[in-house]
Design a protein around this motif. Structure first.
Motif, PDB file in Angstrom:
ATOM      1  N   PRO A 174       0.825  -1.206   0.000  1.00 13.21           N
ATOM      2  CA  PRO A 174       0.000   0.000   0.000  1.00 13.21           C
ATOM      3  C   PRO A 174       0.863   1.261   0.000  1.00 13.21           C
ATOM      4  O   PRO A 174       2.069   1.187   0.231  1.00 13.21           O
ATOM      5  N   PRO A 175       0.250   2.430  -0.241  1.00 10.65           N
ATOM      6  CA  PRO A 175       1.033   3.670  -0.324  1.00 10.65           C
ATOM      7  C   PRO A 175       1.808   3.960   0.956  1.00 10.65           C
ATOM      8  O   PRO A 175       1.450   3.516   2.046  1.00 10.65           O
ATOM      9  N   ASP A 176       2.876   4.722   0.797  1.00 10.97           N
ATOM     10  CA  ASP A 176       3.693   5.142   1.928  1.00 10.97           C
ATOM     11  C   ASP A 176       2.805   5.798   2.991  1.00 10.97           C
ATOM     12  O   ASP A 176       1.924   6.607   2.662  1.00 10.97           O
ATOM     13  N   PRO A 177       3.025   5.464   4.271  1.00  5.17           N
ATOM     14  CA  PRO A 177       2.223   6.080   5.345  1.00  5.17           C
ATOM     15  C   PRO A 177       2.251   7.603   5.319  1.00  5.17           C
ATOM     16  O   PRO A 177       1.322   8.263   5.796  1.00  5.17           O
ATOM     17  N   GLU A 178       3.316   8.161   4.748  1.00  5.57           N
ATOM     18  CA  GLU A 178       3.411   9.622   4.634  1.00  5.57           C
ATOM     19  C   GLU A 178       2.242  10.198   3.839  1.00  5.57           C
ATOM     20  O   GLU A 178       1.848  11.355   4.027  1.00  5.57           O
ATOM     21  N   LEU A 179       1.657   9.368   2.945  1.00  7.49           N
ATOM     22  CA  LEU A 179       0.608   9.855   2.059  1.00  7.49           C
ATOM     23  C   LEU A 179      -0.783   9.432   2.497  1.00  7.49           C
ATOM     24  O   LEU A 179      -1.780   9.908   1.938  1.00  7.49           O
ATOM     25  N   VAL A 180      -0.892   8.525   3.447  1.00  8.06           N
ATOM     26  CA  VAL A 180      -2.179   7.958   3.842  1.00  8.06           C
ATOM     27  C   VAL A 180      -2.716   8.706   5.059  1.00  8.06           C
ATOM     28  O   VAL A 180      -2.028   8.873   6.057  1.00  8.06           O
ATOM     29  N   GLY A 181      -3.943   9.124   4.967  1.00 14.19           N
ATOM     30  CA  GLY A 181      -4.567   9.810   6.091  1.00 14.19           C
ATOM     31  C   GLY A 181      -4.094  11.230   6.286  1.00 14.19           C
ATOM     32  O   GLY A 181      -4.488  11.899   7.242  1.00 14.19           O
ATOM     33  N   ARG A 182      -3.254  11.718   5.401  1.00 15.26           N
ATOM     34  CA  ARG A 182      -2.754  13.090   5.498  1.00 15.26           C
ATOM     35  C   ARG A 182      -3.728  14.044   4.805  1.00 15.26           C
ATOM     36  O   ARG A 182      -4.247  13.742   3.730  1.00 15.26           O
ATOM     37  N   PHE A 183      -3.970  15.187   5.425  1.00 18.64           N
ATOM     38  CA  PHE A 183      -4.855  16.157   4.794  1.00 18.64           C
ATOM     39  C   PHE A 183      -4.185  16.732   3.551  1.00 18.64           C
ATOM     40  O   PHE A 183      -3.035  17.175   3.588  1.00 18.64           O
ATOM     41  N   LEU A 184      -4.917  16.701   2.461  1.00 14.39           N
ATOM     42  CA  LEU A 184      -4.430  17.271   1.209  1.00 14.39           C
ATOM     43  C   LEU A 184      -5.545  18.082   0.581  1.00 14.39           C
ATOM     44  O   LEU A 184      -6.694  17.621   0.498  1.00 14.39           O
ATOM     45  N   ASN A 185      -5.202  19.279   0.141  1.00 15.86           N
ATOM     46  CA  ASN A 185      -6.193  20.072  -0.578  1.00 15.86           C
ATOM     47  C   ASN A 185      -6.534  19.442  -1.916  1.00 15.86           C
ATOM     48  O   ASN A 185      -7.697  19.440  -2.342  1.00 15.86           O
ATOM     49  N   TRP A 186      -5.478  18.905  -2.574  1.00 18.54           N
ATOM     50  CA  TRP A 186      -5.670  18.377  -3.925  1.00 18.54           C
ATOM     51  C   TRP A 186      -4.781  17.162  -4.152  1.00 18.54           C
ATOM     52  O   TRP A 186      -3.777  16.989  -3.486  1.00 18.54           O
ATOM     53  N   GLN A 187      -5.154  16.373  -5.153  1.00 16.96           N
ATOM     54  CA  GLN A 187      -4.299  15.308  -5.685  1.00 16.96           C
ATOM     55  C   GLN A 187      -4.472  15.283  -7.192  1.00 16.96           C
ATOM     56  O   GLN A 187      -5.485  15.737  -7.725  1.00 16.96           O
ATOM     57  N   SER A 188      -3.460  14.745  -7.882  1.00 17.45           N
ATOM     58  CA  SER A 188      -3.552  14.630  -9.334  1.00 17.45           C
ATOM     59  C   SER A 188      -2.612  13.543  -9.822  1.00 17.45           C
ATOM     60  O   SER A 188      -1.464  13.467  -9.375  1.00 17.45           O
TER      61      SER A 188
END
Length: 524
Positions: free
Chosen positions: A320-334
């Motif tokens: 699965p994706p790096d924990p750094e990217l999971v559950g982190r608030f993000l305004n946007w993704q692309s």
């Protein structure tokens, strides 16, 4: 008295009009009256939506009701091979008797399952046998087209797809397959016309839209192309060859609005070569001042991208994706391949893309340069002629004629090719520098070797994208049906200002392309 709408017919209408979510709801409402048919049609639409797990639930429910019913077996087989359960798919499909009207369709699905299991030769034999019995089946002709494309026989595949469309003019997949063949055979204008017919006939089938995107790129209609390319993830559920595998992250998809003071995740897709290509967009994202910019990429690219894009936080792609990217608030993704559409970078003929956006390790580059260059006057020519994927032989260039075109006084020709065979080594004796193969996982090292050259002559490969992305004088040898992002028959590409393109003749001959390159390689 108000007549009650038949939910099965309503589902069919909604599916035809492209409202797939509502179509699934209508089919689900029709289950009591048509328990197998309604679930089968719902599962087909769910596959189009990329909802494999939901499709599998309906397929299993239909199969439990009537485990010997051909419709239920066909449905289970269709869904199972898409779930990578090839053996189970074949077991279901093989239980459908030849006396059933669904037998030709079952044989076609069986062929697709075998292709998913990399058994194209067996699939060819089986479908050829089935066609001898049911020559009028569009499903079987379509399956033959798919098989022949997998076997790198596009001319024959064209005949099979035309047979499909002749027997079923509304066959969306047949039209999309025909358009793909037209692209492969160097007829992009025809590919546009055919894929537009497929999109119209299907109300936006994602496979048809993705093929259309490639055709539009080939003819230079980039604004329309990048918009259509947004269908690639939905297409993956229907045809892995055409589509791109998606990734799932929390946070809304970036709509192209201003990024100042917003956090954004740009995530990688496709091969390392794809990611290097689309990385040209990263400086344009950085210029908008996102805080922070997270860039997820193939682990092999982390070191190179970290040096090239210091303003971004580089994260290695993992499952699965790096924990750094999971559950982190993000305004946007692309997704990175969606950036040309969102940034409108095609405006001004890609003038906003920086030349040489990749930054190689200077010390590694100088080490190779010192090893190869006999003096300041030496021209080092790096060569990459063969694609490592045996299924992509069409991209490869005959080694001996290429070496003849490049050998000249004052030049040192260096192999950038991994895995040279004995025949190539014999041809190369005393004519080309051969170094130990780099670790394929060390893209940073490969990029340093590439950047140590004055000119890189290459096929469409990672080497070509690294060279052009680093701003090196790059000469790309392309087959007639090359990746549409290079354009069709063009000498230059604005995306890569330092690249020059040399096209194979339509009949597959490289003589003219090599002759043109021989005259130009010393001329800048």
């Amino acid at each position: 008295m108000v007549q009650r709408q038949d939910p099965l017919a309503e589902g069919d209408r909604l599916a035809r009009e492209g409202d797939r979510v509502a179509a699934v709801e209508a089919y689900d409402a029709a289950v009591d009256g048509a328990p197998i048919t309604a679930r089968a049609r719902a599962a087909d639409v769910l596959l189009e939506l990329g909802r494999l797990a939901d499709a599998l639930k309906r397929a299993e429910a239909a199969w439990r009701i009537a485990p010997d019913a051909p419709e239920a077996l066909l449905l289970m087989g269709r869904v199972a091979w898409r779930a990578r359960a090839v053996r189970e798919a074949l077991a279901c499909l093989d239980r459908i008797p030849e006396s059933s009207p669904l037998w030709p369709e079952a044989q076609a699905e069986r062929a697709e399952a075998m292709l998913a299991g990399r058994r194209a030769d067996e699939a060819y034999t089986d479908v050829r046998r089935a066609l001898n019995r049911r020559t009028d089946s569009p499903a079987l002709w379509f399956a033959m087209g798919q098989i022949l494309m997998a076997l790198e026989r596009p001319e024959e595949a064209e005949d099979a797809y035309r047979e499909t469309v002749e027997r079923m003019p509304s066959s969306v997949r047949g039209l999309a397959g025909l358009a793909e063949v037209c692209l492969r055979l160097g007829r992009p204008e025809e590919a546009v016309e055919v894929s537009e017919r497929a999109v119209e006939a299907s109300n936006g089938n994602p496979v048809a839209r993705t093929v259309l995107a490639h055709a539009l790129l080939a003819v230079g209609r980039h604004e329309e192309a990048w918009a259509a390319y947004e269908a690639r993830f939905d297409a993956y559920a229907l045809d892995h060859r055409v589509g791109v595998k998606p990734r799932s992250f929390e946070g809304p998809m970036w709509d192209g609005s201003a990024l100042a003071d917003s956090s954004v995740l740009v995530w990688g897709e496709g091969t390392p070569a794809d990611e290097v290509y689309f990385a040209a967009m990263v400086p344009l994202v950085t210029a908008q001042g996102p805080t922070p910019l997270l860039l997820e990429c193939d682990p092999r690219l982390v070191e190179l991208f970290g040096r090239s894009f210091p303003e971004a936080q580089i994260v290695a792609r993992a499952t699965p994706p790096d924990p750094e990217l999971v559950g982190r608030f993000l305004n946007w993704q692309s997704p990175v391949g969606g950036l040309p559409h969102r940034l409108k970078s095609y405006r001004g003929d890609y003038a906003s893309i920086p030349r040489g956006y990749l930054k190689v390790d200077a010390s590694k580059r100088e080490r190779w340069r010192a090893r190869w260059a006999e003096s300041d006057a030496t021209r080092v020519i790096g060569v990459n002629w063969r694609h490592p994927d045996s299924d992509a032989d069409r991209r490869s260039v005959p080694f001996s004629p290429l070496l003849d075109a490049l050998s000249a006084p004052g030049r040192v020709v260096v192999a950038l090719q991994r895995g040279m065979n004995d025949e190539e080594r014999a041809i190369a004796t005393d004519r080309i520098r051969i170094e130990p193969d780099p670790d394929p996982n060390d893209v940073d090292e490969i990029a340093a070797r590439v950047a140590a050259c004055d000119v890189v002559v290459t096929i469409d490969s990672l080497v070509g994208h690294l060279s052009a992305g680093a701003g090196i004088d790059t000469r790309v040898l392309l087959d007639a049906g090359a990746d549409a992002r290079w354009g069709a028959g063009r000498d230059r590409i604005s995306w890569y200002p330092s690249a020059r393109l040399y096209w194979q003749d339509l009949k597959g001959d490289w003589t003219r392309a090599l002759g043109r390159m021989r005259k130009a390689v010393d001329g800048g």
